[in-house]
Scaffold this active site. Structure first.
Site, mmCIF file in Angstrom:
data_model
loop_
_atom_site.group_PDB
_atom_site.id
_atom_site.type_symbol
_atom_site.label_atom_id
_atom_site.label_comp_id
_atom_site.label_asym_id
_atom_site.label_seq_id
_atom_site.Cartn_x
_atom_site.Cartn_y
_atom_site.Cartn_z
ATOM 1 N N ASP A 443 0.858 -1.182 0.000
ATOM 2 C CA ASP A 443 0.000 0.000 0.000
ATOM 3 C C ASP A 443 0.896 1.233 0.000
ATOM 4 O O ASP A 443 2.103 1.144 0.256
ATOM 5 C CB ASP A 443 -0.889 -0.038 1.246
ATOM 6 C CG ASP A 443 -1.751 1.200 1.385
ATOM 7 O OD1 ASP A 443 -2.316 1.646 0.374
ATOM 8 O OD2 ASP A 443 -1.841 1.738 2.497
ATOM 9 N N THR A 445 -0.315 4.961 1.117
ATOM 10 C CA THR A 445 -0.591 5.919 2.176
ATOM 11 C C THR A 445 -0.486 5.270 3.547
ATOM 12 O O THR A 445 -1.165 4.294 3.831
ATOM 13 C CB THR A 445 -1.996 6.528 1.994
ATOM 14 O OG1 THR A 445 -2.103 7.056 0.679
ATOM 15 C CG2 THR A 445 -2.230 7.629 3.009
ATOM 16 N N ARG A 702 5.194 15.919 -5.870
ATOM 17 C CA ARG A 702 3.963 16.225 -6.594
ATOM 18 C C ARG A 702 4.051 17.655 -7.098
ATOM 19 O O ARG A 702 4.429 18.565 -6.362
ATOM 20 C CB ARG A 702 2.749 16.102 -5.689
ATOM 21 C CG ARG A 702 2.520 14.725 -5.117
ATOM 22 C CD ARG A 702 1.149 14.669 -4.470
ATOM 23 N NE ARG A 702 0.978 13.486 -3.649
ATOM 24 C CZ ARG A 702 -0.163 13.150 -3.070
ATOM 25 N NH1 ARG A 702 -1.226 13.927 -3.226
ATOM 26 N NH2 ARG A 702 -0.257 12.060 -2.340
ATOM 27 N N THR A 783 -2.467 1.239 -4.690
ATOM 28 C CA THR A 783 -2.954 2.383 -3.921
ATOM 29 C C THR A 783 -4.308 2.846 -4.438
ATOM 30 O O THR A 783 -4.641 2.640 -5.606
ATOM 31 C CB THR A 783 -1.948 3.551 -3.984
ATOM 32 O OG1 THR A 783 -2.465 4.679 -3.294
ATOM 33 C CG2 THR A 783 -1.657 3.938 -5.424
ATOM 34 N N ASN A 913 -8.580 -0.919 4.364
ATOM 35 C CA ASN A 913 -8.656 -1.210 2.939
ATOM 36 C C ASN A 913 -7.588 -2.200 2.478
ATOM 37 O O ASN A 913 -7.643 -2.703 1.364
ATOM 38 C CB ASN A 913 -8.530 0.080 2.122
ATOM 39 C CG ASN A 913 -7.211 0.783 2.366
ATOM 40 O OD1 ASN A 913 -6.774 0.913 3.507
ATOM 41 N ND2 ASN A 913 -6.568 1.243 1.327
#
Length: 1251
Positions: A443, A445, A702, A783, A913
């Site tokens: 994953d 995050t 980013r 993700t 998740n």
């Protein structure tokens, strides 16, 4: 102040600002989706505020109780017993125990039943304890409380497990939603609430949910006194992003969409409270539907152990068959003539005494029924040779694995001081599997990142600011400097100056990095120290980690481009959806927004002198630093329109007017989108900005581009009319009209620059991934974030490189709009086939391949007739990144990868998740981080930080694999060596069925005399130290290649056991039988022969384990030599017992074998000869076919410890052990060095031309 701020926040009506689908105005006009209500799959009916109606059929739905345990009170015994007797050895000994009840066993019943009960009982107890911990975790969740409506507008505390469909609940700020709720109202006047869905999709940005306008008035407890409504919606399903339903309220029907649904395991943020109605509860909720049941996992080595047991059982059957046939032949042809056996004869008289009658009726020696006697002999032999099957192997492995898990838990190197948590092995069944991992699915995050966004760099008017030297540049420069040292010694001073100039030119732009390339090691070291200091220390200002004096402390006003900088900061401070929050504890403001990037922008603009400090419905107020007056001034901007960000638009714009009436459109978005909308006169800085974007992207940051334009009043009025008309349109064409309207105004922009923010990685993540890559592991990133975010993180943690060939799988807009499965399959298959064709054509080139897959494309790619082509492409790529992936898809791709490749997979995540993925993988690892404990509860191992995965796998995984492999092989060896001596004695005594050893000898063999050394081996053995494991990560490949547990090794150890048993038995028989054993001519009887043979076995197997042990501690010495000493102590004490207890072992050592010199000579001789074959094998292997760990061991022990590190052989082997990898920090440095060398070559070429 805080209260007044909240009131201001509550007055903002977000529906007046937002214009697109996330907050579409409600309408009663039926759509195609709404027409499904009442059809199959859309039949659920919920009576709001009337939960009692859901206690009986047909509207009875599951309660809200959740269970993640493997067992319950009723299923534990049958399921746990099934798990235990799936093991072949346990099943065999169960049959042996049953047969012992029929008096066919050569041993007592207790000696067969007690070990089985002990082994199975210990294993079941371990399973029960582990499941009990899961039950306690479930209990904690189910016993949480929430405010629920009782009656007459009164809300009382109610346990989560007691909630029913139809209950009205009140959830307060920072609380989790207990079930799937329909949002009725919130603390905001406009019915909006912020939701954090990190546990569901891994995204850190807050989602905005909004209730129907019809229920806005239900915002107080008393309002629910007479509230009644009916919800008709879809049946329970795992789709997180869709919802279809209607709300029937006050004789009207209102369509519902996902914006009104609050999912279980989401958290309420930045909203004081909400009211909601339970529509799905317990196992019907979407979060639980995305989870899977806790599977029963078995390691690959354990499955191979089953095959070994099959092999040994086949040998057992063969030996029993030989004994049975031999007994039949001897009974039929020879034993009739042996008078001393006193076999029954029809001619004998019938007046024999009782004892003779008993002997005559011996069913194992009945010449009149030889077939029956042989059959019974076969059953007896199955039990007699049962020591070939090591029943104590399983219980010994259980003990060893628990002790291994304790050592893993206590490893101080895997303790995180920040969180005060350490690694926890939540199950010990998979320790050795840690050493055989080939695929890691991670994953993003909370697993790789810290859930924290930081402002790092920016480019304004073509100038880059905040340009810290990256670790990749530093490492490449340092390596280049080392490479150049040799060449610099061979050139004269003038050449050296020119070469230094060239080195200065080709390197990175930062001054310190240039000096590092020139050979200024001191500057390089200081830079490294500075970077490590900045990375290790927390930023003083949360969300702001910017270092450049040209912009800080208002120094930007002295530049020639101050006007562009002013507008840049203004866009940063105005183009957002954030809200300022006053905090009495700090002077500066805090901010809350939809995404963490916006919060970072607002914090940065505040630091640069543009503080956004107040917002109303139509006004945004800034405190700006005016360059001309050099004073802080307060300016108001009227917010005219807000065009929000979406995944399809990839940009956001606000239209504002300043105090002079000028209208500006301020826009931020993806660089490709912004650059396409630039005016001809707005591209002044495009080339320089593009270069900076490439550098920022390579650093894993980013990026968003900032642009603006001035809008004339007449143009705005004309456009606003069109936009307002599109906004008020009802129907499916509304989206298209809004998009066209936005395209009309978002054009002819002027580029200001770009910003770069860092989704901060956890400490040590790039280094960990680099080490795992060198160990030969592949890492896939799964993700829920959008593609751009996932790609940036891929660069940041070195899963991606700039020179990688990237394949992007995503549905074309045409295929997606048609929504036809066949068209989407054709589209994805075409992309896969074209990508694979390119891969085959360019496979020989150095550039690696990366695959980036979108969630919708992945859904199509994982279908039955497409998945094989997709997986064929994916597994041949160096890096795979799947974005916008649902929890169900994570679990599905994990299962498919595991099945398709046949490799051991490890899944690691930190949120709810990730539970399905963690449970589906061979090994599941949970991060005990910020997203709750759901991932940890479902995991096999838990880590406080991702970086500890390096030590868990490369050190502990490697050790555990080798330990268990050696342990199992040794177990097979010693049991074969011991069990075959019984068979040889059966042959020697013409299949008489006589047992060579005393019953207690047999019992003590596995229980006491050989158990402690093998447990010490399984717990403490190390082929190399932990430091060497990390220095030579390629050693880890011994596990995935199964070097130490291959079938050739297994067969080899079985043959070694056969040879050992032959040497021991034949030496004892042919040395002791022909000659006198003691003085006075006494020969060795069966008691002496059994004791002497047993002594040789004990010495041999314990010396054998000493030979295979690489790492000795006092515990190993005590267990090995103590076990041998224990045999003599037992023999003396047991022989001292009365004859009715000790039987044929009475005084056997003191009076019989101990005083005989031949006993000691035979023991020494037999042990030496028995170990010679293995000793010769290891001499030949280490001399001519050494393994990697053999070379390292010899270097370590042949040189003194302080010399080894600097020894040329050590350094050479260290270089040779490094794998050529395509991902990881080292691979990026290699690529950067190659780039530097190419630049150097070009510079040298130009320099030669100039001369």
């Amino acid at each position: 102040m805080a209260a007044s701020s909240r009131r201001r926040k509550g007055k903002v009506r977000w529906s007046k600002l937002y214009t697109f689908a996330c907050l579409r105005p409600s309408t009663s006009e039926p759509s195609s989706a709404q027409e499904l209500i009442g059809q199959p799959g859309f039949s659920r009916v919920v009576f709001c505020n009337e939960p009692h109606l859901h206690k009986r059929k047909p509207f009875k739905y599951p309660h809200n109780y959740i269970s993640t345990t493997k067992y319950n009170v009723l299923t534990f015994l049958p399921r746990a017993l099934f798990e235990q007797f799936r093991r072949v050895a346990n099943f065999y000994f169960l049959l042996a125990a049953v047969l012992s009840l029929l008096s066919l066993a050569p041993f007592s019943r207790a000696s067969l039943i007690a070990p089985l009960v002990f082994v199975v009982g210990i294993s079941m107890l371990k399973e029960a304890v582990e499941d009990w911990h899961r039950f306690l975790q479930d209990l904690d969740v189910n016993n949480r409380t929430v405010k629920a409506h009782a009656s007459s507008g009164v809300f009382v505390d109610k346990l989560w497990k007691e909630l029913r469909v139809g209950d009205v609940v009140k959830v307060n700020k920072d609380e989790y939603f207990p079930s799937d709720l329909l949002l009725i109202s919130s603390s905001y006047e406009d019915g909006v609430c912020y939701v954090e869905t990190m546990n569901l999709d891994g995204e850190t940005n807050l989602k905005i949910k909004r209730c129907l306008e019809a229920t806005l008035s239900l915002n107080e407890d008393e309002e629910f006194r007479n509230f009644k409504a009916i919800v008709r919606c879809e049946d329970p399903n795992p789709n997180l992003y869709t919802f279809v339903g209607n709300l029937e309220f006050e004789n009207r029907s209102y369509p519902l969409c996902p914006s009104q649904v609050l999912l279980r395991d989401s958290k309420l943020r930045n909203t004081d409270y909400i009211y909601g109605v339970v529509i799905f509860s317990g196992h019907d909720t979407k979060a639980v539907r995305n989870s899977t049941r806790s599977p029963s996992k078995r390691s690959r080595m354990e499955r191979i152990m089953d095959r070994i047991i099959y092999l040994l059982f086949s040998i057992l059957l063969l030996l029993s068959l030989v004994s049975s046939i031999g007994s039949l032949l001897f009974l039929r042809h020879h034993m009739v003539d042996w008078w001393y056996l006193q076999l029954p004869d029809d001619n004998k008289v019938h007046d024999l005494d009782a004892s003779n009658q008993k002997k005559d009726n011996d069913k194992f020696f009945n010449p009149s029924k030889p077939v029956k006697s042989a059959s019974l002999q076969f059953i007896r032999a199955l039990i007699l040779y049962g020591y070939l099957i090591p029943i104590s192997l399983y219980v010994s492995i259980e003990v060893v694995k628990v002790l291994q898990a304790m050592l893993i838990n206590k490893d101080i190197e895997m303790y995180d001081e920040a969180t005060r948590k350490s690694v926890q092995a939540r199950t010990s069944n998979l320790n050795e599997e840690l050493g055989q991992v080939e695929m890691i699915l991670s994953d993003k995050t909370g697993t790789l990142t810290c859930n924290q966004m930081e402002f790092r760099k920016c480019s304004i008017a073509g100038i880059s600011y905040g340009g810290d030297v990256t670790e990749v540049d530093l490492a490449a420069s340092k390596r280049m400097n080392v490479d150049f040292e040799a060449s610099q010694l061979s050139i004269d001073e003038s050449d050296r100056i020119s070469q230094s100039y060239e080195e200065f030119e080709f390197s990175v732009s930062d001054f310190s990095a240039k000096k590092a390339v020139l050979g200024c090691r001191e500057v390089l070291d200081n830079t490294n120290k500075g970077n490590s200091r900045l990375s290790e220390e927390e930023s003083v200002i949360k969300g702001f980690n910017f270092r450049d004096d040209r912009l800080l402390n208002k120094n930007w006003i002295h530049g020639s481009n101050s006007s562009e900088i002013t507008m840049f900061f203004r866009v940063m401070a105005l183009c957002h959806t954030g809200i300022p929050i006053e905090d009495d504890k700090i002077i500066k403001l805090r901010y809350e927004a939809e995404s963490p990037e916006e919060v970072a922008f607002l914090v940065a603009s505040q630091e640069f002198g543009f503080q956004f400090f107040r917002r109303t419905q139509s006004v945004m107020v800034l405190k700006e630093f005016d360059p001309s007056s050099r004073m802080e001034v307060e300016r108001e901007y009227k917010l005219l329109n807000l065009l929000e960000f979406s995944s399809s638009r990839k940009r956001m714009s606000v239209i504002v007017s300043n105090e002079d009436g000028q209208i500006f459109l301020l826009c931020k978005g993806a660089d490709s989108i912004i650059f396409d909308r630039l005016a001809d006169n707005g591209r002044t800085y495009e080339q320089a900005t593009t270069s900076h974007l490439s550098n920022y992207a390579e650093d894993g940051l980013r990026t968003l581009a900032f642009a603006y334009r001035t809008v004339e009043a007449a143009e705005y009025e004309c456009w606003n009319t069109i936009f307002t008309q599109a906004k008020t349109t009802i129907g499916p064409e509304r989206e298209e009209l809004l998009e066209k309207a936005s395209e009309m105004i978002e054009k002819d922009l002027i580029l200001l620059g770009v910003v770069a923010v860092e989704d901060k990685l956890q400490k040590g993540v790039p280094e960990c991934i680099d080490k795992l890559a060198q160990a030969g592991l592949k890492v896939w990133l799964l993700t829920g974030d959008k593609r751009e975010t996932a790609i940036n993180i891929g660069f940041a943690c070195s899963l991606l490189r700039q020179d990688m060939k990237q394949f992007h799988l995503s549905l074309s807009r045409e295929a997606e709009s048609n929504n036809q499965v066949k068209a989407m399959k054709i589209d994805i298959l075409h992309q896969i086939e074209s990508s694979y064709k390119v891969m085959c054509q360019e496979r020989n080139k150095e550039a690696p391949f990366a695959l980036i897959v979108d969630g919708k494309a992945l859904e199509v790619a994982l279908r039955g007739d497409v998945k094989d082509q997709f997986l064929q492409l994916a597994v041949n790529c160096a890096s795979v990144i799947c974005c916008r992936v649902s929890p169900k898809q994570k679990a599905l791709i994990t299962r498919l990868v595991k099945e398709y490749t046949g490799r051991t997979t490890l899944a690691i995540g930190d949120g709810a998740n990730d539970v399905g993925m963690i449970q589906e993988a061979d090994i599941g690892v949970g991060i005990s981080g910020m997203e709750g404990m759901q991932a940890v509860m479902a995991s096999d191992f838990s880590l406080p930080q991702f970086r500890f995965l390096e030590r868990l796998l490369i050190v502990h995984g490697h050790w555990c694999y080798q330990r268990i492999a050696k342990m199992v092989l040794y177990f097979v060896y010693k049991n074969v060596a011991f069990g075959l001596t019984l068979f040889y004695y059966e042959l020697y005594t013409s299949f008489s069925g006589e047992v060579l050893y005393n019953d207690w000898y047999m019992t003590m063999f596995n229980v006491m005399l050989t158990s402690l050394p093998v447990i010490a081996l399984g717990v403490l053995e190390q082929d190399v130290s932990s430091d060497v494991c990390l220095q030579f990560p390629a050693l880890y490949q011994q596990g995935p290649r199964n070097v130490h547990f291959s079938w050739s090794r297994i067969i080899g150890w079985i043959l070694n056991g056969v040879v050992t048993s032959l040497v021991i038995f034949l030496a004892n028989i042919y040395i002791l039988s022909p000659s006198a054993f003691r003085q006075n001519g006494y020969v060795a009887d069966i008691n002496s022969l059994g004791a002497i043979t047993y002594t040789c076995i004990i010495w041999t197997v314990n010396c054998q384990i000493a030979l295979i042990t690489s790492h000795f501690t006092w515990i190993q010495h005590l267990s090995i030599w103590g076990s041998i000493l224990l045999w003599y102590i037992f023999l003396i004490l047991y022989g001292a017992l009365p004859p009715y207890v000790s039987g044929n072992a009475f005084q056997v050592f003191i009076e019989d074998i101990g005083p005989a010199p031949l006993y000691w000579i035979v023991t020494l001789l037999v042990v030496i000869v028995s170990l010679l074959p293995y000793f010769a094998h290891i001499v030949i292997q280490r001399s001519f076919y050494p393994m990697d760990d053999h070379i390292i061991q010899e270097m370590k022990y042949c040189f003194k410890k302080d010399i080894v590190r600097n020894n040329q052989m050590w350094l050479r082997e260290q270089r040779n052990s490094q794998r050529s990898t395509h991902i990881g920090f080292s691979a990026r440095v290699d690529a950067k060095v190659l780039s530097f060398k190419e630049q150097l070559h070009q510079k040298n070429y130009q320099f030669t031309d100039d001369l």
